[in-house]
Design a protein around this motif. Sequence first.
Motif, PDB file in Angstrom:
ATOM      1  N   LEU A  12       0.834  -1.209   0.000  1.00  0.00           N
ATOM      2  CA  LEU A  12       0.000   0.000   0.000  1.00  0.00           C
ATOM      3  C   LEU A  12       0.867   1.257   0.000  1.00  0.00           C
ATOM      4  O   LEU A  12       0.528   2.262  -0.628  1.00  0.00           O
ATOM      5  CB  LEU A  12      -0.933   0.003   1.209  1.00  0.00           C
ATOM      6  N   ARG A  13       1.989   1.200   0.690  1.00  0.00           N
ATOM      7  CA  ARG A  13       2.901   2.343   0.710  1.00  0.00           C
ATOM      8  C   ARG A  13       3.535   2.540  -0.671  1.00  0.00           C
ATOM      9  O   ARG A  13       3.715   3.672  -1.137  1.00  0.00           O
ATOM     10  CB  ARG A  13       3.974   2.142   1.780  1.00  0.00           C
ATOM     11  N   VAL A  14       3.865   1.428  -1.324  1.00  0.00           N
ATOM     12  CA  VAL A  14       4.382   1.507  -2.699  1.00  0.00           C
ATOM     13  C   VAL A  14       3.325   2.102  -3.627  1.00  0.00           C
ATOM     14  O   VAL A  14       3.620   2.941  -4.485  1.00  0.00           O
ATOM     15  CB  VAL A  14       4.823   0.108  -3.196  1.00  0.00           C
ATOM     16  N   LEU A  15       2.074   1.679  -3.443  1.00  0.00           N
ATOM     17  CA  LEU A  15       0.964   2.206  -4.249  1.00  0.00           C
ATOM     18  C   LEU A  15       0.834   3.712  -4.042  1.00  0.00           C
ATOM     19  O   LEU A  15       0.642   4.466  -4.998  1.00  0.00           O
ATOM     20  CB  LEU A  15      -0.340   1.504  -3.874  1.00  0.00           C
ATOM     21  N   ALA A  16       0.937   4.164  -2.788  1.00  0.00           N
ATOM     22  CA  ALA A  16       0.841   5.595  -2.502  1.00  0.00           C
ATOM     23  C   ALA A  16       1.929   6.357  -3.248  1.00  0.00           C
ATOM     24  O   ALA A  16       1.673   7.403  -3.872  1.00  0.00           O
ATOM     25  CB  ALA A  16       0.961   5.833  -0.990  1.00  0.00           C
TER      26      ALA A  16
END
Length: 881
Positions: A664-668
Amino acid sequence: MSEKIVLIDGHSILNRAFYGLPDLTNAEGLHTNAIYGFLTILFKTLEEENAQYLTVAFDEHAPTFRHNMYEAYKGTRKPMPQELREQVPIIRDVLEAMGVTIVSREGYEADDILGTLARKGEAAGMEVTVLSGDRDLLQLATEHVKIRIPKTRGGKTTVEDYDGRGVLEAYQLTPPQIIELKALMGDSSDNIPGIPGVGEKTATKILLEYGTIENAYAHVEEIKPNKAKESLKEHYDLAKLSKELATICTDCPLDYSFEEARLKDLFTQEAYEWFKELEFKNLLNRFENTSSKNKAEEHFQRVTDLSQADAFLSKAKKADRAGVHLLLEKGEVLGLGVALGEKEKIEAAFFPVEGFLTERYLLEQLEGICRGAGQTASLNVKEMLSRIQIEEHSRMFDGGIAAYLLNPLKSAYTYDDIAKEYLGLMVPAREDLLGKVSYKKGLEEKEEEVTVSCCYMAYVALAGIEPLTKALEETGMLSLFREMEMPLLFTLHDMEAAGIQVEGEELKEYGSRLEVRIKELESIIYQKAGEEFNINSPKQLGVILFEKMQLPGGKKTKTGYSTAADVLDKLAPDHSVVADILEYRQLTKLKSTYADGLANYIGEDGRIHSNFNQTITATGRISSTEPNLQNIPVRMELGRLIRKVFVPREGCIFLDADYSQIELRVLAHMSGDEKLIQAYSEAQDIHRMTASQVFHVPFDQVTDLQRRNAKAVNFGIVYGISSFGLSQDLSITRKEAAQYIENYFETYPKIKGFLDGLVKQGKEQGYVTTLFGRRRPVPELKSSNFMQRSFGERVAMNAPIQGTAADIIKIAMIRVNEALKERKLETKLILQVHDELLLEVYEEELEEVSRILEKEMKQAADLAVSLEIDMHTGRNWYEAK
C-alpha cells in the motif's frame, strides 16, 4: 506408375492444429502451436504419400463470392482468435522458405482452389491427395482423388481417408451428393445454414430416396417425417442457398504450373533459420545436412592429463573473461567445464574428477579462475558458491539470472535456450545428449555426451556475456542486474548455508497433537454423515454432502460434485459438518506437509537448509523450495504453532522484522495520490481512514466490520480485484462491492488513473515495470479469451506494486547481510518470507543488529511515504513473529 500430387487446405489444417494442440510460444511470446501442428501433419503426409508435387492453398483476406452470400443471410462469420491469426503469415513465410508452392486468389476460397487443382491433376493423369479438415471436400473424391481428413486430439493426430468408394461406404451417398447433404443438414463449422430441424440421418434418408434437393422438393408432400416435409416447404430457398455455399468451384482461373509445384529439398538454410526462431527442436533433426549447425563442438575437448589441465586452467586464471560450469549432482563434484576465447575462437574443455584431477584440485582451480580472471561467467553461480569461496560479486556474471530478468515468464533458463535466444545457435540440450541418464551414469556410459553438455554450459556462459549485457542495457535492467540480483545471489547463498535449527522432538510432538485432532474430526464427521467414507475422496465426499445430506449448492461435473474450498467455504457458516471437513483438510495438510514433511529435510547439523530461488516468480519475489519455508501457515492458530519448532542456536535469539503495509505504501508513492500519502504521513490507521471515506462515517465512529471491509478493499485494489471478487471475499452483493470500489476511487482519485495507466502501458508495450525498472511481460493482454485478458489486466495492475515491494526487501537483505559481514558480527540472516526477515542473533549483538536491521529496512528505498517495520524478538519463530 502415375505421379502423385498432395494438395493442402492451408487455413483448415492450421485451424485443426491450433485447436488440437496445447498452446505453445517461443521466447518472443509468439504463439506457435498451429504452425508446429501444421508442419507435423505436412511431414507425416509427405512420408505416407511419397508424392512428387505439393501445393498449399490459402483463403485470401478479401471476402469471396460464397462468403458474401452467407453474409447476406446471417451476418459476419465468427472472427479468428488473435493467437491463431498471428500464425497465418508466419506459416506462409515458413512454407515459402521451404520452397513450397502456395496458391490463393482473391474472390475464391481455398477449397475452390483445391477443387480446381484436383480436377486439373486428375485430368493430367495424376493421383491426387487432398488434405483438409473440411468435409465439404468429400464431394471431390473419385477413384483418383483421395480426401484425407486429419483429427488432432490431445496432441495426437489420426487421419481418415476417403476415395469415391470410401465416401459411399461411410455416408451411403456418392461424393456429389455430399453437396446435397450439406444443403439439407447444414454445416456450422463452414457457415452453411441448411434447413431447420433436419439432421444427418433424416437428410441421408431423403437423398437415398430422391437423389437431390430439387427432386426432393418436387415430391415434398411424400417426405417423412412431417417435420422435415414442413421445413423443406418453408425453407427451400435456404436449402438452395446452402447448396450453392457447399458447392466447390472446380474451374477457378489460376496461373499455376505443375512443374513449379514439383517437390524439391524442403530443408533449406532459410527454413532452418525459421525452425530455430520458432524453437521447433523436435523438427530440427530433419536438417542433417544443413550448414547452419554450429562448429563450436570442434573446439571442445575432454582433458584428464594433469599437465594439460594445468596449462589450460592457468590460461583461464589470467584471461580477461572465462566461462565455467561446476558439474555437481546431488552435492557431488563430477567435473569442471571451462571456456576461453572470444566469439568464433572460443575453446572449451571438460575436466572430469579422475586420477590426479581430484575434486579438491578442480575446486582450487575454479576458485583461482574466479579470483584471477577479469570476469567469470556461469549459468548458476550460486551452485558454485556451495563449494568455493568467492567474495567479489562484481567480477561474476550469472547468465541464468540475466536471462531471467529479460524473460521472467519461463520455467527454466537452460544453456540451449540461452544459446538459441542470445547467440543464434541451436545446440543439443542436456536431454538430447543424455536422455534421462544422470551425469554420474553418463560419465560411465556416455562420456562424449557429458563432455559436450558440460563444455556447452561453459561456452554459453562465456559467449553470452556480451549479448545478455547488451539486452539488459537496452531494456534498462543492467543496473538492476549488477546492483541487485548479483549481490542478492551471494546473500541467498549465505542464508542457505546458515539454515535454521529445528527441534526434531518438538516436531514429532506437534505431529502427534495434529493426529489426535484429526482422529477426533474423523469421528465427528462420520457421526454427522451417518456413515464412514473416505473424507479425502472428492467423489465420495460430494455424494455424502449433496446426495445423502442434501446440502445446497452442489455442482455436478463429469467427475462428480465439486468439493473445492470455495464451494465448501460458502456452506461452512450454515453447516457444521462442512466446517469440520475444512478443518480436517487443513490439519491433514499441516501434518503431511509440515509435521511429517519437514522432518525429511533436517540435516545432520539439526538444521534445515532450504533453497532460495531468484529466477522462479515473474514478479521478482524470492521463492523457497526443498522445503518451502515461506508457506508456513499463518491463518489458523494450530498452523502458526508449527513456528515453535524453529529455534535459534544456543546463545542466540530470533529477531524478526516485517514491513508494515509495504504494498500500500508503494501504491501511494507510485500513484502519487495526495490523500493516501497524507494519511501515511500523519501515521493514521489507513484502513480506518479508508473506511471513514468509503462508508461516509466519521473517523472515530468506524466499526470493526467497516474497518475489516475497508482493509479488504485496500489490499484488493493492489491486486486488481473485481467487484465479483470483492463480493465473494466480503459476502456482499456484487452491486455493493462495485459501490465500495467506486467510492474508493473517489476517495483516492489518482489511484484509478495510475492503475488504468498500467493496463494501458501493458497493452501498448507488452510489459509493465517496477520502480527499479524490472519488467514483467503481460502477453495475456493480447489474448482473444476474455478471462485471459482480465487476468492480464490484474497482472498489469499488481506486478509493478508487488515487484517493487519485492525489490525493496531484496535491497534490505543485501544491505543487512553486507553490514553484518563488514562489522564482523556472528549474527546471520537466515530466512525471508515475502515482507519479513528473520535473523539468528547472538544475544550480545542484539542491540547493534536491531539498529542495523531497522536502518537498512527503512532506508532501502526513498519513497514519498516512510517505510515502517514491526520488529520482535523471541526464543522461537512463533514468539518472534
